[in-house]
Scaffold this active site. Sequence first.
Site, PDB file in Angstrom:
ATOM      1  N   VAL A 136       4.537  -5.699  -4.496  1.00 24.39           N
ATOM      2  CA  VAL A 136       5.611  -5.645  -3.504  1.00 24.39           C
ATOM      3  C   VAL A 136       5.592  -6.960  -2.719  1.00 24.39           C
ATOM      4  CG1 VAL A 136       6.508  -4.400  -1.492  1.00 24.39           C
ATOM      5  CG2 VAL A 136       5.378  -3.148  -3.354  1.00 24.39           C
TER       6      VAL A 136
ATOM      7  N   HIS B 151       0.836  -1.205   0.000  1.00 31.38           N
ATOM      8  CA  HIS B 151       0.000   0.000   0.000  1.00 31.38           C
ATOM      9  C   HIS B 151       0.875   1.260   0.000  1.00 31.38           C
ATOM     10  CE1 HIS B 151      -2.809  -2.848   2.312  1.00 31.38           C
ATOM     11  NE2 HIS B 151      -3.513  -2.544   1.237  1.00 31.38           N
TER      12      HIS B 151
ATOM     13  N   SER C  82       0.189  -8.826   1.735  1.00 35.28           N
ATOM     14  CA  SER C  82      -1.270  -8.765   1.766  1.00 35.28           C
ATOM     15  C   SER C  82      -1.699  -8.551   3.208  1.00 35.28           C
ATOM     16  CB  SER C  82      -1.845 -10.087   1.242  1.00 35.28           C
ATOM     17  OG  SER C  82      -3.211 -10.208   1.609  1.00 35.28           O
TER      18      SER C  82
ATOM     19  N   LYS D 139      -0.951  -6.688  -7.865  1.00 34.56           N
ATOM     20  CA  LYS D 139      -1.155  -7.913  -7.082  1.00 34.56           C
ATOM     21  C   LYS D 139      -2.569  -8.434  -7.323  1.00 34.56           C
ATOM     22  CE  LYS D 139      -1.982 -10.081  -3.022  1.00 34.56           C
ATOM     23  NZ  LYS D 139      -3.169  -9.992  -2.171  1.00 34.56           N
TER      24      LYS D 139
HETATM   25  P1  AMP Z   1      -6.572  -3.815  -0.330  1.00 31.03           P
HETATM   26  O1  AMP Z   1      -6.410  -2.977   0.892  1.00 31.03           O
HETATM   27  O2  AMP Z   1      -6.123  -5.221  -0.161  1.00 31.03           O
HETATM   28  O3  AMP Z   1      -7.929  -3.679  -0.937  1.00 31.03           O
HETATM   29  O4  AMP Z   1      -5.573  -3.205  -1.398  1.00 31.03           O
HETATM   30  C1  AMP Z   1      -5.594  -1.842  -1.746  1.00 31.03           C
HETATM   31  C2  AMP Z   1      -4.686  -1.612  -2.928  1.00 31.03           C
HETATM   32  O5  AMP Z   1      -3.353  -2.003  -2.622  1.00 31.03           O
HETATM   33  C3  AMP Z   1      -5.104  -2.432  -4.166  1.00 31.03           C
HETATM   34  O6  AMP Z   1      -4.925  -1.644  -5.333  1.00 31.03           O
HETATM   35  C4  AMP Z   1      -4.146  -3.584  -4.111  1.00 31.03           C
HETATM   36  O7  AMP Z   1      -3.917  -4.170  -5.376  1.00 31.03           O
HETATM   37  C5  AMP Z   1      -2.892  -2.911  -3.599  1.00 31.03           C
HETATM   38  N1  AMP Z   1      -1.970  -3.896  -3.034  1.00 31.03           N
HETATM   39  C6  AMP Z   1      -2.268  -4.849  -2.102  1.00 31.03           C
HETATM   40  N2  AMP Z   1      -1.184  -5.616  -1.872  1.00 31.03           N
HETATM   41  C7  AMP Z   1      -0.190  -5.162  -2.666  1.00 31.03           C
HETATM   42  C8  AMP Z   1       1.178  -5.536  -2.899  1.00 31.03           C
HETATM   43  N3  AMP Z   1       1.741  -6.553  -2.255  1.00 31.03           N
HETATM   44  N4  AMP Z   1       1.882  -4.825  -3.804  1.00 31.03           N
HETATM   45  C9  AMP Z   1       1.310  -3.788  -4.473  1.00 31.03           C
HETATM   46  N5  AMP Z   1       0.056  -3.377  -4.303  1.00 31.03           N
HETATM   47  C10 AMP Z   1      -0.692  -4.052  -3.414  1.00 31.03           C
END
Ligand code: AMP
Length: 291
Positions: free
Chosen positions: A175, A36, A188, A148
Amino acid sequence: MTEPQVFTDPAELRAALQGRGTVGFVPTMGYLHDGHATLMRWARQSCDTVVLSIYVNPLQFGPNEDYASYPRDLERDLKVARSAGVDFVFAPSDATMYPPGFSTRVSVNGVSDTLDGLSRPGHFTGVATVVLKLLNLVRPDKVFLGEKDWQQVAVLRRMITDLNVAVEVVGVPTVRSEEAASLGLALSSRNSYLNEEQKARATVLSRALRAVQAAYAAGERDTQALKQAGLNVLKTEPDAQLDYLTVVDSNLQETPRIAEDPFNRILIAARMFGVRLIDNMPLSANNGAHP
Ligand code: AMP
C-alpha cells in the site's frame, strides 16, 4: 464495530480463540498505517476471527538500529485495529516473549544471506524467531504478510515449509501513500521519522523502480542496463545513499540476463535523511504475488 479485546497473556488469548472458527493472523510492530490495516481487512474477509499482534521485537534490531526510538502508540493502534474489524489484539511483554534463559534462534539460511540480510546481520533470524513463536502462540489458519517486505515473505515462507508449520501464508500487495497514487511512497511506520518534504523526496525509490519497469517493458533484458535505468533516477536525489538496487528471480538471485520468471522482482534499499527505506515492485505487470 466492537472494541478489539487486548491480551498480554498468551494463555488467555488461546482460551478466547476456542470455538471461534478460522483464525487470520496479522503480526506487526505497531504504529499502524493503512498498509497494516489492509492486511487486517484481508484477514477479516477470509477468516472468522482476526488476531493482530503488536510487538516491537528487540531480537530483529541491530545494536545501532532504532529499537529504542521505534514509534509506539497503543491507543492509536487500537483505533486502527477497531476500524479494520480486528477481534483480538495480542500485545505481549518482553518478559513473556523472551523470559530469562531464552536461548533458541531460528535461522533461515540462504534466503536470509543476501540483500537486507547482508546490511542487517541477524535481522532475519530475529524475525523468524519471533514469528515462529507468535505462530505457535496464536495457532492461526492463515498469516497475512506484506509484500513490501518481499525478502521477509521469502524467509518466512521458507521457515514455514521447512519446519512444517500448519499455516497458510497470504502475501498482500504494498500500500502506497495517496498523493501521486502509483508513484507514491510505500507506507511504513518509519516514514513517521520524515517530514512532508522529505517524504516527497523519498518517492525517488518508487520512481527508480518504475524506471526499471519501463526499461523492461521497452525490451531491455540485460540486468546491468535495467539497474542503470533505476540508478539514473536515484542520482537525481543527492540525499539518497543507495544500499542496493537489484533485479532478482523467485529465488532472490540476480542473474546477468533476465529469464522469464513470473516472480522477477526489483528491490531497492536506501538511506535517506537518516532513515533506511526499502521498496520493491514486480519487474513486469505480468509478475505475480510472492511464490
Ligand atoms: P511491521 O509493523 O513494519 O513489522 O509490518 C507488519 C506487517 O505489515 C508486515 O507483514 C509488513 O510487510 C506489512 N506492511 C508494512 N508496510 C506495508 C505496506 N505499505 N503495504 C502492505 N503491507 C505492509
